[in-house]
Scaffold this motif. Structure first.
Motif, PDB file in Angstrom:
ATOM      1  N   VAL A 126      28.045 -12.043   2.063  1.00  0.00           N
ATOM      2  CA  VAL A 126      28.394 -10.795   1.395  1.00  0.00           C
ATOM      3  C   VAL A 126      29.046 -11.114   0.057  1.00  0.00           C
ATOM      4  N   TYR A 127      28.452 -10.614  -1.005  1.00  0.00           N
ATOM      5  CA  TYR A 127      28.996 -10.771  -2.353  1.00  0.00           C
ATOM      6  C   TYR A 127      29.856  -9.559  -2.657  1.00  0.00           C
ATOM      7  N   LEU A 128      31.157  -9.779  -2.737  1.00  0.00           N
ATOM      8  CA  LEU A 128      32.130  -8.734  -3.034  1.00  0.00           C
ATOM      9  C   LEU A 128      32.437  -8.828  -4.523  1.00  0.00           C
ATOM     10  N   ILE A 129      31.729  -8.031  -5.334  1.00  0.00           N
ATOM     11  CA  ILE A 129      31.886  -8.159  -6.787  1.00  0.00           C
ATOM     12  C   ILE A 129      32.552  -6.924  -7.396  1.00  0.00           C
ATOM     13  N   GLY A 130      33.248  -6.185  -6.573  1.00  0.00           N
ATOM     14  CA  GLY A 130      34.097  -5.073  -6.971  1.00  0.00           C
ATOM     15  C   GLY A 130      35.296  -5.076  -6.045  1.00  0.00           C
ATOM     16  N   PRO A 131      36.107  -4.038  -6.072  1.00  0.00           N
ATOM     17  CA  PRO A 131      37.176  -3.937  -5.071  1.00  0.00           C
ATOM     18  C   PRO A 131      36.566  -3.989  -3.666  1.00  0.00           C
ATOM     19  N   VAL A 132      37.298  -4.515  -2.704  1.00  0.00           N
ATOM     20  CA  VAL A 132      36.735  -4.831  -1.388  1.00  0.00           C
ATOM     21  C   VAL A 132      36.960  -3.737  -0.344  1.00  0.00           C
ATOM     22  N   THR A 133      37.185  -2.531  -0.772  1.00  0.00           N
ATOM     23  CA  THR A 133      37.513  -1.415   0.113  1.00  0.00           C
ATOM     24  C   THR A 133      36.488  -1.228   1.226  1.00  0.00           C
ATOM     25  N   ASN A 134      35.209  -1.235   0.886  1.00  0.00           N
ATOM     26  CA  ASN A 134      34.173  -0.987   1.887  1.00  0.00           C
ATOM     27  C   ASN A 134      34.250  -1.966   3.053  1.00  0.00           C
ATOM     28  N   PHE A 135      34.368  -3.254   2.747  1.00  0.00           N
ATOM     29  CA  PHE A 135      34.342  -4.233   3.828  1.00  0.00           C
ATOM     30  C   PHE A 135      35.664  -4.315   4.567  1.00  0.00           C
ATOM     31  N   ALA A 136      36.751  -3.909   3.957  1.00  0.00           N
ATOM     32  CA  ALA A 136      38.014  -3.789   4.704  1.00  0.00           C
ATOM     33  C   ALA A 136      37.875  -2.704   5.763  1.00  0.00           C
ATOM     34  N   ILE A 137      37.281  -1.588   5.387  1.00  0.00           N
ATOM     35  CA  ILE A 137      37.061  -0.488   6.334  1.00  0.00           C
ATOM     36  C   ILE A 137      36.103  -0.922   7.447  1.00  0.00           C
ATOM     37  N   ILE A 138      35.021  -1.569   7.073  1.00  0.00           N
ATOM     38  CA  ILE A 138      34.020  -1.999   8.053  1.00  0.00           C
ATOM     39  C   ILE A 138      34.606  -3.003   9.043  1.00  0.00           C
ATOM     40  N   LEU A 139      35.367  -3.955   8.548  1.00  0.00           N
ATOM     41  CA  LEU A 139      35.965  -4.961   9.439  1.00  0.00           C
ATOM     42  C   LEU A 139      36.946  -4.338  10.415  1.00  0.00           C
ATOM     43  N   ARG A 140      37.648  -3.297  10.011  1.00  0.00           N
ATOM     44  CA  ARG A 140      38.579  -2.617  10.923  1.00  0.00           C
ATOM     45  C   ARG A 140      37.822  -1.765  11.939  1.00  0.00           C
ATOM     46  N   ALA A 141      36.761  -1.101  11.485  1.00  0.00           N
ATOM     47  CA  ALA A 141      36.015  -0.202  12.370  1.00  0.00           C
ATOM     48  C   ALA A 141      35.065  -0.948  13.303  1.00  0.00           C
ATOM     49  N   PHE A 142      34.488  -2.043  12.822  1.00  0.00           N
ATOM     50  CA  PHE A 142      33.465  -2.783  13.569  1.00  0.00           C
ATOM     51  C   PHE A 142      33.784  -4.281  13.525  1.00  0.00           C
ATOM     52  N   PRO A 143      34.807  -4.724  14.252  1.00  0.00           N
ATOM     53  CA  PRO A 143      35.233  -6.124  14.143  1.00  0.00           C
ATOM     54  C   PRO A 143      34.168  -7.143  14.550  1.00  0.00           C
ATOM     55  N   ASP A 144      33.174  -6.739  15.324  1.00  0.00           N
ATOM     56  CA  ASP A 144      32.130  -7.688  15.726  1.00  0.00           C
ATOM     57  C   ASP A 144      31.234  -8.108  14.567  1.00  0.00           C
ATOM     58  N   ILE A 145      31.315  -7.427  13.433  1.00  0.00           N
ATOM     59  CA  ILE A 145      30.508  -7.820  12.274  1.00  0.00           C
ATOM     60  C   ILE A 145      30.916  -9.197  11.766  1.00  0.00           C
ATOM     61  N   LYS A 146      32.130  -9.619  12.105  1.00  0.00           N
ATOM     62  CA  LYS A 146      32.594 -10.946  11.674  1.00  0.00           C
ATOM     63  C   LYS A 146      31.643 -12.047  12.122  1.00  0.00           C
ATOM     64  N   ASP A 147      30.995 -11.863  13.256  1.00  0.00           N
ATOM     65  CA  ASP A 147      30.073 -12.868  13.767  1.00  0.00           C
ATOM     66  C   ASP A 147      28.788 -12.968  12.941  1.00  0.00           C
ATOM     67  N   LYS A 148      28.481 -11.938  12.157  1.00  0.00           N
ATOM     68  CA  LYS A 148      27.263 -11.922  11.333  1.00  0.00           C
ATOM     69  C   LYS A 148      27.527 -12.349   9.888  1.00  0.00           C
ATOM     70  N   ILE A 149      28.777 -12.277   9.459  1.00  0.00           N
ATOM     71  CA  ILE A 149      29.088 -12.613   8.069  1.00  0.00           C
ATOM     72  C   ILE A 149      29.369 -14.103   7.980  1.00  0.00           C
ATOM     73  N   GLU A 150      28.478 -14.810   7.291  1.00  0.00           N
ATOM     74  CA  GLU A 150      28.659 -16.250   7.121  1.00  0.00           C
ATOM     75  C   GLU A 150      29.843 -16.532   6.208  1.00  0.00           C
ATOM     76  N   LYS A 151      29.915 -15.788   5.100  1.00  0.00           N
ATOM     77  CA  LYS A 151      31.019 -15.946   4.163  1.00  0.00           C
ATOM     78  C   LYS A 151      31.027 -14.772   3.197  1.00  0.00           C
ATOM     79  N   PHE A 152      32.175 -14.617   2.563  1.00  0.00           N
ATOM     80  CA  PHE A 152      32.327 -13.683   1.454  1.00  0.00           C
ATOM     81  C   PHE A 152      32.350 -14.496   0.169  1.00  0.00           C
ATOM     82  N   VAL A 153      31.651 -14.014  -0.848  1.00  0.00           N
ATOM     83  CA  VAL A 153      31.772 -14.561  -2.188  1.00  0.00           C
ATOM     84  C   VAL A 153      32.464 -13.463  -2.987  1.00  0.00           C
ATOM     85  N   PHE A 154      33.692 -13.743  -3.428  1.00  0.00           N
ATOM     86  CA  PHE A 154      34.551 -12.722  -4.021  1.00  0.00           C
ATOM     87  C   PHE A 154      34.741 -12.957  -5.508  1.00  0.00           C
TER      88      PHE A 154
END
Length: 185
Positions: free
Chosen positions: A120-148
């Motif tokens: 996941v390339y986070l090239i703006g504020p990271v609001t969307n993925f903060a919300i997603i990680l809180r709502a759907f914590p199992d997504i962590k298993d699919k995210i190899e890395k963040f490029v910020f």
């Protein structure tokens, strides 16, 4: 083998090139773009993302309209730096519309449906993925890395010490940093 990527962005002029590279780099499989309020408001960032894809003949890539404001702070934008509307550079307006229904679930569902992991390339504020990680914590298993895209060494670009993407939603960034997912800056 191609790397699955997702771009989370607040596109003005600065993110235009990242989107083009994500679409056409031979080792990238761009599975989607989500927009966030950042350099510009959410309506403009979303239209800009659609217009960029239209300009480069990639209308099949989904654009999901994400968070319109930071988690806890007031909106802070910077249109004088990154360009209010990319159409002023001769881009035609896209006829396509962004996905707006259940945006965080939509992002989650699309990432979870892809075979293999996603960078996941986070090239703006990271609001969307903060919300997603809180709502759907199992997504962590699919995210190899963040490029910020954020941080600075000697000075900031939003204040004398703060970089814009950090300053715009530091609480969201704190959530991202605490998840244990690899982060490249």
């Amino acid at each position: 083998m191609k790397t699955n990527i997702w771009i989370d962005t607040d596109p003005g002029i600065d993110d235009l090139f990242a989107i083009i590279i994500g679409c056409y780099h031979p080792s990238a499989n761009l599975i989607g773009i989500s927009t966030v309020t950042g350099n510009l408001g959410i309506e403009t960032t979303t239209q800009n993302a659609l217009d960029i894809l239209h300009m480069i003949w990639k209308n099949e890539i989904p654009v999901i309209k994400g968070a319109g404001k930071p988690l806890l702070r007031d909106v802070f934008t910077c249109p004088e730096i990154h360009g209010e509307i990319l159409g002023s550079f001769g881009m035609d307006k896209s006829p396509k519309e962004a996905i707006t229904k259940n945006p965080f679930f939509e992002i989650y569902t699309r990432i979870m449906a892809v075979e293999g992991n996603v960078t996941v390339y986070l090239i703006g504020p990271v609001t969307n993925f903060a919300i997603i990680l809180r709502a759907f914590p199992d997504i962590k298993d699919k995210i190899e890395k963040f490029v910020f895209l954020g941080g600075g060494v000697f000075a900031g670009n939003a204040t004398s010490h703060a970089e814009f993407n950090v300053y715009a939603d530091p609480e969201a960034l704190q959530i991202i940093l605490n998840e244990g997912i690899e982060i490249l800056v």
